[in-house]
Design a protein around this motif. Structure first.
Motif, PDB file in Angstrom:
ATOM      1  N   LEU A   1       0.829  -1.214   0.000  1.00  0.00           N
ATOM      2  CA  LEU A   1       0.000   0.000   0.000  1.00  0.00           C
ATOM      3  C   LEU A   1       0.859   1.257   0.000  1.00  0.00           C
ATOM      4  O   LEU A   1       0.613   2.194  -0.772  1.00  0.00           O
ATOM      5  N   ALA A   2       1.872   1.278   0.851  1.00  0.00           N
ATOM      6  CA  ALA A   2       2.721   2.477   0.931  1.00  0.00           C
ATOM      7  C   ALA A   2       3.446   2.699  -0.403  1.00  0.00           C
ATOM      8  O   ALA A   2       3.570   3.827  -0.872  1.00  0.00           O
ATOM      9  N   ALA A   3       3.885   1.606  -1.027  1.00  0.00           N
ATOM     10  CA  ALA A   3       4.596   1.746  -2.304  1.00  0.00           C
ATOM     11  C   ALA A   3       3.646   2.228  -3.401  1.00  0.00           C
ATOM     12  O   ALA A   3       4.068   2.857  -4.371  1.00  0.00           O
ATOM     13  N   ALA A   4       2.356   1.944  -3.252  1.00  0.00           N
ATOM     14  CA  ALA A   4       1.373   2.414  -4.240  1.00  0.00           C
ATOM     15  C   ALA A   4       0.923   3.847  -3.931  1.00  0.00           C
ATOM     16  O   ALA A   4      -0.007   4.351  -4.576  1.00  0.00           O
ATOM     17  N   GLY A   5       1.541   4.477  -2.925  1.00  0.00           N
ATOM     18  CA  GLY A   5       1.204   5.868  -2.609  1.00  0.00           C
ATOM     19  C   GLY A   5       0.071   6.003  -1.598  1.00  0.00           C
ATOM     20  O   GLY A   5      -0.500   7.083  -1.456  1.00  0.00           O
ATOM     21  N   HIS A   6      -0.241   4.905  -0.885  1.00  0.00           N
ATOM     22  CA  HIS A   6      -1.322   4.937   0.104  1.00  0.00           C
ATOM     23  C   HIS A   6      -0.837   4.405   1.447  1.00  0.00           C
ATOM     24  O   HIS A   6      -1.176   3.270   1.824  1.00  0.00           O
ATOM     25  N   PRO A   7      -0.041   5.173   2.180  1.00  0.00           N
ATOM     26  CA  PRO A   7       0.410   4.674   3.484  1.00  0.00           C
ATOM     27  C   PRO A   7      -0.806   4.290   4.331  1.00  0.00           C
ATOM     28  O   PRO A   7      -1.744   5.083   4.451  1.00  0.00           O
ATOM     29  N   PRO A   8      -0.823   3.051   4.841  1.00  0.00           N
ATOM     30  CA  PRO A   8      -2.041   2.572   5.504  1.00  0.00           C
ATOM     31  C   PRO A   8      -2.131   2.962   6.973  1.00  0.00           C
ATOM     32  O   PRO A   8      -1.134   3.269   7.616  1.00  0.00           O
ATOM     33  N   GLU A   9      -3.355   2.916   7.490  1.00  0.00           N
ATOM     34  CA  GLU A   9      -3.577   2.998   8.940  1.00  0.00           C
ATOM     35  C   GLU A   9      -3.980   1.604   9.388  1.00  0.00           C
ATOM     36  O   GLU A   9      -4.900   1.024   8.803  1.00  0.00           O
ATOM     37  N   VAL A  10      -3.279   1.097  10.391  1.00  0.00           N
ATOM     38  CA  VAL A  10      -3.496  -0.298  10.794  1.00  0.00           C
ATOM     39  C   VAL A  10      -3.955  -0.355  12.243  1.00  0.00           C
ATOM     40  O   VAL A  10      -3.379   0.285  13.112  1.00  0.00           O
TER      41      VAL A  10
END
Ligand SMILES: Cc1cc2nc3c(=O)[nH]c(=O)nc-3n(C[C@H](O)[C@H](O)[C@H](O)COP(=O)(O)O)c2cc1C
Length: 331
Positions: A74-83
């Motif tokens: 996700l982060a590499a796709a430009g969407h740093p996640p919230e977990v």
């Protein structure tokens, strides 16, 4: 105008990539449910190795790596996640909820981590006659710390004891018919899970023996080899460990394992995990007391080395298709 992908599509692609995570016996013991705005990771208890891993430690570690891989994707796709980890005490097998955070372009370190995820694999072949650089190993210990666990680099004077503990664990497990039946069921298979024969280790004497995937019920216990040469003379070993021996810490330990394995790829090191000495209580306790000096709970032993440059890489271990590991839930 280019329309951006929906959250659901982004999450679906990320959890599909998370299936590249390593898992005990390649059981892939996870199930994802993708909703329009979040993905949920569940432990798939049907895939737990009840004889080998009755506590579920390796199952949780494996799911932790899948969670870490999903975050990298996700982060590499430009969407740093919230977990949110273990968000519902009423559903202990719901391990995490992931939502997309504020978009941010991925920097080069993340892109490298993503690329490492695509090519990482377990390498059980004997390593090249070259020590892994100490600064690379030191970096792996900081990666583990940053990810919420610890990595103890086994000192040269501790390797004989590690060998003894791994050999003893193998002997104890090999005597258990249920363990042998489970191992036989998950190896030498031609399916999208488990271990195909061509990734299993060769049987030359090693400095520390890799799990015997075809144990004999009447085999003699493996002796510590007392004369060189043995394969893996240049391997380095490490114990991944944590502050508690419980599910939340195993999950974090798995995330740290994922981060360490991907960093090892970036640093040019080949890896293979050993969980057998942790599966047997007596050897797990000795690892904790005599290798970790009582300073942590062992989760997994790791072997690091330089892959032999002449040999082609080992074949890839297959993965289950995304439609088996993921369910998409409309709103
Ligand atoms: C928690 C855990 C325990 C593992 N234990 C062992 C082990 O004892 N011996 C071994 O050879 N491989 C072990 N592995 C490696 C898996 O067999 C491997 O990750 C899986 O087959 C998928 O292959 P890949 O890592 O090449 O993608 C372990 C992996 C994990 C995550």
């Amino acid at each position: 105008m280019v329309e951006s992908a929906s959250d659901e599509t982004v999450l679906r692609e990320a959890v599909a990539l998370a299936s590249l995570a390593p898992s005990i016996h390649n059981t892939q013991p996870w199930q994802w449910i993708v909703h329009p705005e979040q993905a949920e990771l569940y432990a798939d208890r049907e895939r737990q190795l009840t004889a080998t891993d009755p506590d579920g430690r390796s199952l949780m570690l494996s799911c932790g790596v899948a969670l870490q891989h999903a975050q990298v994707a996700l982060a590499a796709a430009g969407h740093p996640p919230e977990v949110e980890r273990l968000p519902d005490p009423g559903q202990p097998d719901l391990l995490a909820r992931i939502r997309l955070g504020t978009p941010a372009p991925a920097g080069p370190d993340l892109v490298r981590e993503y690329q490492s995820m695509l090519i990482r694999h377990t390498d059980r072949r004997p390593f090249a006659p070259q020590y892994p650089p100490q600064d690379a190993l030191d970096e792996l210990t900081s990666v583990a710390e940053d990810a919420g666990a610890h990595l103890h680099l086994v000192r040269p004077d501790q390797v004989t004891l590690v060998n003894l503990l791994v050999s003893r664990a193998g002997g104890i497990e090999g005597d258990d018919p249920e363990y042998r039946a489970e191992l036989a069921a998950w190896t030498h298979r031609d399916s999208a899970d488990g271990l195909p024969p061509d990734v299993l280790p060769s049987d030359e004497p090693r400095r520390v023996p890799i799990r015997d995937f075809t144990p004999d019920d009447d085999a003699e216990p493996t002796e510590v080899p007392d004369a060189p040469p043995v394969a893996d003379e240049y391997a380095r070993y490490a114990v991944l460990h944590g502050d508690r021996d419980d599910e939340p810490h195993w999950l974090r330990g798995g995330e740290a394992l994922g981060a360490v394995l991907l960093a090892a790829v970036r640093l040019g090191l080949a890896t293979s995990p050993f969980s057998d000495p942790v599966e047997v209580m007596a050897t797990r306790e000795k690892l904790a007391r005599d290798i970790l000096a009582g300073l942590g709970h062992p989760y997994l032993v790791l072997r690091f080395g330089v892959a032999s440059p002449e040999a082609p890489p080992p074949p890839r271990t297959p993965r289950r298709p995304a439609d088996e590991t993921t369910r998409v839930e409309p709103e």
